[in-house]
Structures are given as C-alpha cells and as structure tokens.
Write an enzyme that holds these catalytic residues in place. Sequence first.
Site, PDB file in Angstrom:
ATOM      1  N   ASP A 194       0.926  -1.357   0.017  1.00  0.00           N
ATOM      2  CA  ASP A 194      -0.091   0.006   0.026  1.00  0.00           C
ATOM      3  C   ASP A 194       1.121   1.411   0.288  1.00  0.00           C
ATOM      4  O   ASP A 194       1.528   1.261   1.204  1.00  0.00           O
ATOM      5  CB  ASP A 194      -0.500   0.146   1.403  1.00  0.00           C
ATOM      6  N   TYR A 240       2.786   9.796  -0.058  1.00  0.00           N
ATOM      7  CA  TYR A 240       4.288   9.194   0.325  1.00  0.00           C
ATOM      8  C   TYR A 240       5.639   9.386  -0.306  1.00  0.00           C
ATOM      9  O   TYR A 240       6.525   9.669   1.071  1.00  0.00           O
ATOM     10  CB  TYR A 240       4.188   7.655   0.214  1.00  0.00           C
ATOM     11  N   LYS A 262      -2.429   5.726  -4.186  1.00  0.00           N
ATOM     12  CA  LYS A 262      -3.629   7.067  -3.636  1.00  0.00           C
ATOM     13  C   LYS A 262      -3.526   8.181  -4.226  1.00  0.00           C
ATOM     14  O   LYS A 262      -2.299   8.992  -4.465  1.00  0.00           O
ATOM     15  CB  LYS A 262      -3.966   7.517  -2.311  1.00  0.00           C
ATOM     16  N   HIS A 302      -8.049   9.493  -1.810  1.00  0.00           N
ATOM     17  CA  HIS A 302      -6.763   9.211  -0.819  1.00  0.00           C
ATOM     18  C   HIS A 302      -8.101   9.941   0.382  1.00  0.00           C
ATOM     19  O   HIS A 302      -8.276   9.745   1.519  1.00  0.00           O
ATOM     20  CB  HIS A 302      -5.498  10.486  -0.758  1.00  0.00           C
TER      21      HIS A 302
END
Length: 283
Positions: free
Chosen positions: A48, A53, A78, A111
């Site tokens: 994931d 990120y 996302k 997200h």
Amino acid sequence: MPTIASGFKLSNGVRIPCIGLGTWQVPDDQELVAHIHDAIEIGYRHIDTAHIYGNERCVGEAVRTCGLPREKIFVTSKLWNTDRGYKETLAAFDLTLKTLGLEYLDLYLIHWPAAKGEPMTWQSINSGTWRAMEEIYKSGRVRAIGVSNFLIHHLVPLLARANIAPMVNQLEFHPGYMQLPTVQFCQQRGIQVSAWSPLGRGALIRHPVLCELGKKYGVSSAQISLRWCLQHGAVALPKSLNPQRRRQNADLFSFSLSKEDMERLDNLPQTGFSGLDPDHVTF
Ligand code: A2P
C-alpha cells in the site's frame, strides 16, 4: 477466514489480499526495496502506497524486481488532495503509473474527501474526480477503484452520482477507533473496508487489554489487533520496518478470537486515534 494471499473478494470479483504492507513515512530508497522484497518472501502479496508518501518509485522497483510475476502482487496507490478534479485526476494517475514503472495498478483510491476549505464545492469536486476514476477503471489500467477516509456523509453524494460504486474504503480502523457507522454503511453496500494504522500507530501494542489477550492466545498484542480487523472483514495494512515484527504481523491464521473477546475489543474506549478527522484535515 482468508489466508494472507487469498484475501477478500471485492464487488467486481477482484481479490484483495487481506494483509497489506503499509509504507507511510517510509523513505523512497533501497532500504524500502529490501523491506518489500523481504515481506514478499514471507508471504505478503499486497503493498500500500500513495502519491503523497513520495515512495512510489521504490515501491514500483521492488514489485518489478521481486521475482514474482506482476499479477501475484496487489499494488494500491492514492490520489493526493491537490490533484482532485476530473482532468487533474487523469494526469495524476498517469504520473503514479509512470513513477511506479508499472503498466497497471490494482487499486486506486481518492486519498481524502474534498471537504476542508471547500465547503460549497466538495461534492462536485469529488464527483468530477470520481468520473475520472471510473474512466481509468474502464480503460483497464486499474483493477479496482475506491476511496479513503470517506465517512457516510461523503459517501452518500458520491454514490448518488456514481455509475460504478467504490469497491474499497480505506480508513482508520482499530480497537479503540472503530468508526462503526461508516464500517456498517460500507459493508451493507459491498464496499470493502481496509484498515490503515491497524495498530493505532503502535499505541495498541502496550494496551493492557490487548496484552492480556495476547497472553491468553499465545500471540502478541499486535496480532490480536490485526486478527480483530480480519474477523471484522477488514483488510489490515500494518507497517513495520522490522523483519521479525513483519513476520509476526502476517502470522494471523492459527488462532481465532472468541465472540466475547471481539466484543471486549469493540468496546474499548477511544485509544490510538490519529486525530485525523476527514472533515478537518488541514493538508
Ligand atoms: P516498527 O517499524 O519499528 O516495527 P500502524 O501500522 O498502526 O501505523 O503502526 C505502525 C507502528 O507500529 C510502527 O511504529 C511499527 O514500528 C510498530 N509495529 C508494527 N508491527 C509491530 C509489532 N508486531 N509489534 C510491535 N510494534 C509494531
């Protein structure tokens, strides 16, 4: 109960492995590639990540070089908040695939719901975003689409305008922060719940009730928390940079929590909450 590789079936028939390796706050470097390779070696089949990120490059590299065929690994990413809207979503998805270096994604999520600072327009922004998500899905470049951190009042207008319902809602879900109304709403509509921070960002590890249950079942408090997620039908996305703990987090299939112990965990007072309320996220 599924196994780590088999997982749950989404509304479109795609299978999602029930344990995924979380990668939030893990830097985009060769160490991440090594962590993912190690996780795959011990049986993880689901990684994931998210655009925000900043580690899609190494997640993609790890998936491409792990030695297993691409279709054996389930990859989620996302759409970040600043990329919401129809055109922006199409462009953001292209960039995500390019950064990952993959030909397709298994799951793409919005997200966060577009609420903060957009009180008048968030429904139409989400609707434009979702139209793009549906288009990407129809193009075959993603096997499933969904949302993250959507509460009931975000899901209702989205569902009213959607041609394809979201297949997943990834949200904070752990003992001490169950969000039961949203979870029930999703489960009644065939939307798979997926749990981020299933260990309450580590807070549940030291919790006396989870420690006591860990002793009772001969497992760790982390395994109790993760097993609780699975028994609620939720995918769990624990994150660990420690190989032993990663292994432990995947070892959830040799015990089962009794109905009474599930209820005890369901009724924990608020514990380990991140403080992130989808209506008030400031990023
Ligand atoms: P570490 O990476 O050192 O293992 P969450 O997934 O809820 O966000 O929690 C992540 C945090 O929990 C990380 O700090 C991680 O630290 C820790 N953690 C993950 N798995 C375990 C485990 N089995 N036992 C103890 N701590 C864990």
